[in-house]
Design an enzyme around this catalytic site. Structure first.
Site, PDB file in Angstrom:
ATOM      1  CG  ASP A  50       3.536  -2.587 -11.817  1.00 24.04           C
ATOM      2  OD1 ASP A  50       3.595  -2.409 -10.583  1.00 24.04           O
ATOM      3  OD2 ASP A  50       4.520  -2.417 -12.569  1.00 24.04           O
ATOM      4  CB  SER A  51       1.576  -4.683  -6.710  1.00 22.93           C
ATOM      5  OG  SER A  51       0.491  -3.789  -6.591  1.00 22.93           O
ATOM      6  CE  LYS A 119       3.000   3.506  -8.743  1.00 20.19           C
ATOM      7  NZ  LYS A 119       4.161   2.775  -9.289  1.00 20.19           N
ATOM      8  CD  GLU A 188       8.402  -0.125  -3.902  1.00 18.22           C
ATOM      9  OE1 GLU A 188       7.782   0.381  -4.849  1.00 18.22           O
ATOM     10  OE2 GLU A 188       8.388  -1.349  -3.635  1.00 18.22           O
TER      11      GLU A 188
HETATM   12  O1  KIV Z   1       2.425  -1.548  -8.005  1.00 18.96           O
HETATM   13  C1  KIV Z   1       2.274  -1.079  -6.870  1.00 18.96           C
HETATM   14  O2  KIV Z   1       1.431  -1.515  -6.083  1.00 18.96           O
HETATM   15  C2  KIV Z   1       3.134   0.038  -6.477  1.00 18.96           C
HETATM   16  C3  KIV Z   1       3.109   0.451  -5.050  1.00 18.96           C
HETATM   17  C4  KIV Z   1       3.728  -0.551  -4.192  1.00 18.96           C
HETATM   18  C5  KIV Z   1       3.673   1.808  -4.851  1.00 18.96           C
HETATM   19  O3  KIV Z   1       3.846   0.551  -7.285  1.00 18.96           O
END
Ligand code: KIV
EC number: 2.1.2.11
Length: 281
Positions: A50-51, A119, A188
């Protein structure tokens, strides 16, 4: 003769890698072209994180990302992958309301998106959702430590697990997630010795981001490690290339050449015969 394909990386490969002491590589990707490059380079797993809200959509946090956003980008990533395990991130509020809604939302990421796993951020508080997903045969990757969807509760993006209470909670949550059946846990921004201890306490692999070398694998946001997203420079990111500067240099060369009439040249153009052209006059 059929082309020889490399063995696919699966959720079982996560556990096998830990048993063999082989580190797991994971990177984020959000589009077909990048996913294909990462897959061809041999990365084990691709996270449609979700980044994407920050690096693809320009939001200032991940909170505005929707299920439709992740679904859209997951479809593109899956089309680019042959070997890597594709994990779709469940956005804020898609797994917080009920087990039923969680399963329905995750099911869309698998069924429509083509992801192999999902995730979710959080520990004990989301255990019923994780168990519901696993009952529905959806593989789950956990995420503990700094969980960006909780930024408002955490009061900012801060290293987690520095106090005894916080370290014990992360360790307890990690064990609960393992018992519930997740195939791995992202850690994290936790201190390296805590991450190392947790990794050694679990049979499932840990994937670190800002959690030191003791984790069983590592993940980074592709735009960060290639120097394309320049708004933030977290301490844990190693910049392997400076693609952002290369893009700017390429684009300014293009602008200069177009303005000067130096592009396009002969080799970039198509021809018409004199006969046809004369008929136009
Ligand atoms: O959203 C994302 O990219 C993440 C990673 C940084 C683990 O959760």
């Amino acid at each position: 003769m059929s082309e020889k394909k490399e063995k696919k990386f699966t959720v079982s490969s996560f556990l096998d890698s830990k048993e063999k002491g082989e580190k797991i590589t994971m990177l984020t990707a959000y589009d077909y072209t990048t996913a294909k490059l990462l897959d061809e380079a041999g990365v084990d797993s691709i996270l449609v994180g979700d980044s994407l809200g920050m690096v693809m959509l320009g939001y200032d946090s991940t909170l505005k990302v929707t299920l439709e956003d992740v679904l859209h980008h997951t479809k593109a990533v899956v089309r680019g992958c042959n070997r890597a395990l594709v994990i779709a991130d469940m956005p804020y509020l898609t797994y917080h309301i009920s087990v039923e809604e969680t399963v329905r939302n995750a099911g869309r990421l698998i069924q429509e998106g083509g992801a192999h796993a999902v995730k979710l951020e959080g520990g004990e508080e989301i255990l019923p959702m994780i168990k519901g997903l696993i009952r529905a045969q959806i593989p789950v990757l956990g995420h503990l430590g700094l969980t960006p969807q909780s930024v408002n509760m955490m009061g900012g993006y801060k290293v987690q697990g520095k106090s005894e209470e916080s370290a014990k909670k992360i360790l307890r949550d990690a064990k609960l997630l393992e018992e519930a059946g997740v195939f791995g846990i992202v850690l994290e921004c936790v201190p390296d010795r805590l991450a190392d201890y947790i990794s050694k306490s679990l049979k499932i692999p840990t994937i670190g981001i800002g959690a030191g070398a003791g984790c069983d694998g590592q993940v980074l946001v592709i735009q960060d490690m290639l120097g394309m997203y320049q708004n933030l420079a977290p301490k844990f990111v190693k910049r392997y290339k400076n693609i952002g500067e290369q893009i700017k240099a390429g684009v300014s060369e293009y602008i200069t050449e177009v303005k000067a009439g130096a592009f396009p040249q002969e080799q970039h153009t198509f021809k018409i015969s004199d006969d046809v052209l004369e008929k136009l006059y």
